[in-house]
Design a protein around this motif. Structure first.
Motif, short mmCIF file in Angstrom:
data_model
loop_
_atom_site.label_atom_id
_atom_site.label_comp_id
_atom_site.label_asym_id
_atom_site.label_seq_id
_atom_site.Cartn_x
_atom_site.Cartn_y
_atom_site.Cartn_z
N LEU A 68 -48.46 -9.36 -27.30
CA LEU A 68 -49.24 -8.89 -28.45
C LEU A 68 -48.91 -9.67 -29.72
O LEU A 68 -49.05 -9.15 -30.83
CB LEU A 68 -49.01 -7.38 -28.68
CG LEU A 68 -49.44 -6.45 -27.54
CD1 LEU A 68 -49.16 -5.01 -27.89
CD2 LEU A 68 -50.91 -6.66 -27.22
N LYS A 69 -48.50 -10.92 -29.57
CA LYS A 69 -48.26 -11.80 -30.71
C LYS A 69 -49.35 -12.86 -30.76
O LYS A 69 -49.69 -13.46 -29.75
CB LYS A 69 -46.88 -12.48 -30.58
CG LYS A 69 -45.71 -11.51 -30.62
CD LYS A 69 -44.40 -12.26 -30.46
CE LYS A 69 -43.21 -11.29 -30.48
NZ LYS A 69 -41.91 -12.01 -30.29
N SER A 70 -49.91 -13.07 -31.97
CA SER A 70 -50.95 -14.09 -32.17
C SER A 70 -52.07 -13.92 -31.15
O SER A 70 -52.51 -14.89 -30.51
CB SER A 70 -50.36 -15.49 -32.06
OG SER A 70 -49.30 -15.67 -32.96
N VAL A 71 -52.55 -12.69 -30.99
CA VAL A 71 -53.54 -12.39 -29.96
C VAL A 71 -54.82 -13.21 -30.14
O VAL A 71 -55.33 -13.83 -29.19
CB VAL A 71 -53.86 -10.89 -29.95
CG1 VAL A 71 -55.05 -10.61 -29.02
CG2 VAL A 71 -52.65 -10.09 -29.50
N LYS A 72 -55.34 -13.22 -31.36
CA LYS A 72 -56.62 -13.91 -31.59
C LYS A 72 -56.48 -15.41 -31.38
O LYS A 72 -57.40 -16.07 -30.87
CB LYS A 72 -57.13 -13.59 -32.99
CG LYS A 72 -57.53 -12.12 -33.16
CD LYS A 72 -57.93 -11.81 -34.57
CE LYS A 72 -58.31 -10.33 -34.68
NZ LYS A 72 -57.19 -9.44 -34.29
N LYS A 73 -55.37 -15.99 -31.77
CA LYS A 73 -55.15 -17.41 -31.57
C LYS A 73 -55.09 -17.75 -30.08
O LYS A 73 -55.66 -18.75 -29.63
CB LYS A 73 -53.85 -17.85 -32.25
CG LYS A 73 -53.56 -19.34 -32.16
CD LYS A 73 -52.29 -19.69 -32.89
CE LYS A 73 -52.06 -21.20 -32.87
NZ LYS A 73 -51.93 -21.74 -31.51
N LYS A 74 -54.42 -16.90 -29.31
CA LYS A 74 -54.32 -17.13 -27.87
C LYS A 74 -55.68 -16.98 -27.19
O LYS A 74 -56.02 -17.75 -26.29
CB LYS A 74 -53.30 -16.18 -27.26
CG LYS A 74 -51.86 -16.45 -27.67
CD LYS A 74 -50.90 -15.42 -27.13
CE LYS A 74 -49.47 -15.73 -27.57
NZ LYS A 74 -48.51 -14.71 -27.09
N LEU A 75 -56.45 -16.00 -27.63
CA LEU A 75 -57.79 -15.83 -27.06
C LEU A 75 -58.68 -17.02 -27.38
O LEU A 75 -59.44 -17.50 -26.53
CB LEU A 75 -58.42 -14.54 -27.60
CG LEU A 75 -57.84 -13.23 -27.08
CD1 LEU A 75 -58.42 -12.05 -27.84
CD2 LEU A 75 -58.10 -13.07 -25.59
N PHE A 76 -58.57 -17.50 -28.61
CA PHE A 76 -59.37 -18.67 -29.01
C PHE A 76 -58.97 -19.88 -28.17
O PHE A 76 -59.83 -20.61 -27.66
CB PHE A 76 -59.18 -18.96 -30.50
CG PHE A 76 -60.05 -20.07 -31.02
CD1 PHE A 76 -61.30 -19.79 -31.56
CD2 PHE A 76 -59.63 -21.39 -30.95
CE1 PHE A 76 -62.12 -20.82 -32.03
CE2 PHE A 76 -60.43 -22.43 -31.41
CZ PHE A 76 -61.68 -22.14 -31.95
N ASP A 77 -57.67 -20.10 -28.04
CA ASP A 77 -57.19 -21.24 -27.26
C ASP A 77 -57.67 -21.16 -25.81
O ASP A 77 -58.11 -22.17 -25.23
CB ASP A 77 -55.66 -21.29 -27.28
CG ASP A 77 -55.11 -21.68 -28.65
OD1 ASP A 77 -55.90 -22.13 -29.49
OD2 ASP A 77 -53.90 -21.53 -28.87
N ALA A 78 -57.56 -19.97 -25.20
CA ALA A 78 -57.96 -19.81 -23.81
C ALA A 78 -59.44 -20.10 -23.62
O ALA A 78 -59.84 -20.85 -22.71
CB ALA A 78 -57.63 -18.39 -23.33
N ALA A 79 -60.28 -19.52 -24.47
CA ALA A 79 -61.72 -19.75 -24.36
C ALA A 79 -62.07 -21.21 -24.68
O ALA A 79 -62.99 -21.78 -24.07
CB ALA A 79 -62.47 -18.82 -25.31
#
Length: 260
Positions: A68-79
Motif C-alpha cells: 500500500l505504498k505509492s499505489v497510484k505510481k505502481k498502477l501507472f507503471d504496471a499499465a
C-alpha cells in the motif's frame, strides 16, 4: 531472443524473492524454466517474448501493491508496461485485466485507482502516435474491425497440441491445489496467492482469446503456473503424490519430445 529468455528467468527470480512468493529456494525459477522449455523454440516469436518480459515487469509492480505504498505510481507503471507490451504483440493487451485485478484485491477503496490505468494507456498511445507521426508524417492506418472467428488450427499438430494439452492439465491440477493450501490463512495474506490464481486464468483467456490462436501466447502462463507448482511442492515435500507430480512434470515433456 535467448538473451531475453535468460533475462526473464532472472526477472522471475527477482520478483519471487522480493515479494516472498515462495521460500528461499530456486523452485519457482526451475519450474518456470522447465515450463518455458515446453514451447517449441520454432514457435516462439521475438515480439511475443518481448511482450512477456514487459508483462513480467508489470506483474512485479502489481504484486508489490500489497504494501500500500505509492499505489497510484505502481498502477501507472504496471499499465504503462502492459501498454508497451501490447505494441510489441497485440495479444498482451489482454493482461491489462491484471492491473484492475490488482486494484480490486489490494486497494479498491479509492476510486482514482481505477482511473490510473486508463491514463497510463492514454500516455503510451499519445507517445506512440506522436512518434509515428514524426517519423512517417502520417498516422498509422491499422485500426480496422475484423470478424472474430474461433480458430485453434495452429494447435492441431502434435508438436503444438501436446504442450497446450499438458499445460492445461497441469493448470487444472496444480492451481486449485495451490489455492486450497491457503484456505485457513487470513484474508490479507491470501491476496497475493489469489492474484497468482487470477494471473493463470487471464493467461489462458489470452491464449484462447487471441485469434487465430498462437502457441507463443502460452508464455504468459509460465510465471503463475511456476509459482503455484513450486509452492505446492514446498508444502507437501513428504507426500508421495507430490513426488509423482514432480516426476511427471520433469519427465513427460522429454518423453513427448522423443515421440514428436
Amino acid at each position: 531472443m535467448s538473451g531475453l529468455l535468460i533475462f526473464s528467468i532472472l526477472l522471475v527470480d527477482f520478483i519471487v524473492r522480493k515479494n516472498e512468493l515462495s521460500k528461499k529456494n530456486s523452485f519457482v525459477v526451475v519450474a518456470y524454466a522447465f515450463l518455458l522449455a515446453m514451447i517449441p523454440i520454432s514457435k516462439l516469436e521475438l515480439t511475443g517474448v518481448v511482450a512477456h518480459v514487459l508483462v513480467l515487469m508489470a506483474i512485479r509492480r502489481i504484486i508489490s501493491l500489497q504494501s500500500l505504498k505509492s499505489v497510484k505510481k505502481k498502477l501507472f507503471d504496471a499499465a504503462f508496461w502492459i501498454a508497451i507490451a501490447a505494441l510489441a504483440w497485440y495479444g498482451a493487451g489482454g493482461t491489462l485485466l491484471l492491473v484492475f485485478l490488482g486494484v480490486l484485491l489490494f486497494d479498491r477503496s479509492d476510486y482514482r485507482n481505477w482511473l490510473v490505468p486508463f491514463f497510463a494507456v492514454l500516455t503510451v498511445g499519445i507517445i506512440y502516435l506522436a512518434g509515428f507521426w514524426a517519423i512517417n508524417d502520417q498516422l498509422p492506418q491499422y485500426f480496422q474491425l475484423q470478424d472474430w472467428k474461433f480458430d485453434l488450427s495452429e494447435w492441431q499438430s502434435l508438436q503444438t497440441a501436446w504442450p497446450a494439452a499438458y499445460l492445461l492439465g497441469l493448470t487444472a491440477l496444480v492451481v486449485p491445489a495451490y489455492w486450497l493450501g491457503y484456505r485457513k490463512i487470513m484474508l490479507i495474506r491470501k491476496k497475493r496467492p489469489l492474484f497468482i490464481v487470477f494471473a493463470a486464468v487471464v493467461a489462458w483467456l489470452v491464449a484462447f482469446g487471441v485469434q487465430p490462436a498462437q502457441t507463443h501466447s502460452l508464455v504468459f502462463l509460465m510465471f503463475p503456473l511456476g509459482v503455484a507448482l513450486a509452492n505446492l511442492t514446498e508444502r507437501n515435500q513428504q507426500r508421495p503424490i507430490t513426488e509423482l507430480l514432480m516426476w511427471a512434470f520433469l519427465l513427460l515433456p522429454f518423453a513427448a519430445r522423443t515421440v514428436i
